[in-house]
Write an enzyme that holds these catalytic residues in place. Structure first.
Site, PDB file in Angstrom:
ATOM      1  N   GLU A 131      -6.869   5.969   8.191  1.00  0.00           N
ATOM      2  CA  GLU A 131      -6.307   7.307   8.019  1.00  0.00           C
ATOM      3  C   GLU A 131      -5.212   7.320   6.949  1.00  0.00           C
ATOM      4  OE1 GLU A 131      -7.877   9.665   9.178  1.00  0.00           O
ATOM      5  OE2 GLU A 131      -9.106   8.545  10.588  1.00  0.00           O
ATOM      6  N   HIS A 134      -6.819   7.601   3.608  1.00  0.00           N
ATOM      7  CA  HIS A 134      -7.141   8.987   3.260  1.00  0.00           C
ATOM      8  C   HIS A 134      -5.926   9.688   2.659  1.00  0.00           C
ATOM      9  CE1 HIS A 134     -11.225   9.623   4.471  1.00  0.00           C
ATOM     10  NE2 HIS A 134     -11.019   9.280   5.734  1.00  0.00           N
TER      11      HIS A 134
END
Length: 307
Positions: A131, A134
């Site tokens: 994450e 990202h």
């Protein structure tokens, strides 16, 4: 190559949007459509994190939470060269996670209680690193923009029957076909962008945590859990499905045009191929997750042994 593919897909989305605007109202329609889309994108880009977190009833975790999620995220963020993101907990039994925010300075990572219960500390670190990748790659902003473009294209397509220009250029049958084909094409492009960014985030996430197999093992467990356990908030808000590490709406098994995520088997194979190619000198966490230490979402807790 991943960034090149994303750029080409974004260009295709923009061209589709402008083309639809032209068919509806000529040059003037294309300009008006672009202005409307720009305004929508600015609003969505600025408020995307708040909107998505509210949709999933995510509750903030504070530094010193007894699960140690905030401290783990902060450590991994330093490895990634990022500011510390906000950390949120979603009270749902489905194992999953997502990142949101318009840029690294205004980013958030959200994990579910099901994820914490299902994974080891090492696997959880792999997911959080994914994450953070990202966020570092600005994927959260890209996906927000593409989702807004897709929504705007669908809106314009629904207006097609009310514009005489489109009927004159395409006829009634052509206008109806456009109403169906344009949103379909936009959805395909949006899904393709999502799949491209997932592979890139897997690779970068493995580099951030230093252990590709941590993330590979986590993906296998999350895919198994997500296929069996419903996520009620995601079902109510399917437009956010592409943001999760694994499709919360029971992902398609194969890398088809209609899948929001790559096939999990392909992602795991790519991560296994990375073993030996990244720096694995970072030490593994010393203690496993304690299921009894997981509080209800929204409740604050005292520091524990992970802090």
């Amino acid at each position: 190559m991943s960034y090149f593919k994303t750029a080409m897909l974004m260009a295709a989305m923009t061209a589709l949007f402008m083309g639809l605007g032209y068919l509806l109202g000529g040059v003037g329609g294309a300009v008006i459509a672009l202005i409307i889309a720009a305004a929508m994108n600015v609003y969505t880009w600025w408020n995307s994190d708040k909107m998505v977190l509210r949709m999933h009833n995510a509750q903030p975790l504070e530094p010193g939470d007894r699960m140690g999620i905030y401290a783990m995220t902060a450590d991994l963020a330093r490895n990634a060269g990022l500011p510390e993101p906000k950390v949120y907990l979603i009270d749902t039994p489905q194992p999953n996670a997502f990142a949101t925010g318009r840029n690294p300075s205004n980013a958030a990572v959200a994990v579910t209680t099901g994820l914490i219960r299902s994974l080891s500390r090492e696997e959880l670190a792999g997911v959080i690193a994914h994450e953070l990748a990202h966020i570092r790659n600005h994927d959260t902003a890209i996906m927000t923009v593409t989702a807004t473009f897709a929504g705007a294209i669908s809106m314009l397509a629904n207006f097609a029957l009310f514009f005489g220009g489109s009927r004159e250029r395409l006829g009634l049958f052509g206008t109806i076909l456009m109403m169906i084909a344009a949103p379909f094409a936009a959805a395909l492009v949006q899904m393709a962008i999502s799949r491209t960014r997932e592979y890139a985030a897997d690779k970068a996430g493995a580099e951030i945590c230093g252990h590709p197999l941590w993330l590979a093992s986590a993906l296998e467990k999350i895919a198994s859990g997500a296929s069996r356990i419903d996520n009620a908030a995601a079902e109510r808000n399917p437009a956010t499905a592409h943001m999760f590490i694994i499709n919360p709406l029971h992902a398609h098994k194969h890398d088809s045009l209609f899948a929001t995520h790559p096939a999990t088997e392909n992602r795991i194979a790519a991560l296994r191929d990375m073993v030996g190619q990244v720096d694995q000198s970072r030490p593994a966490p010393s203690k496993p997750l304690s299921k009894t230490s997981i509080p209800k979402a929204g409740k604050r807790s005292r520091p524990g042994p992970w802090s």
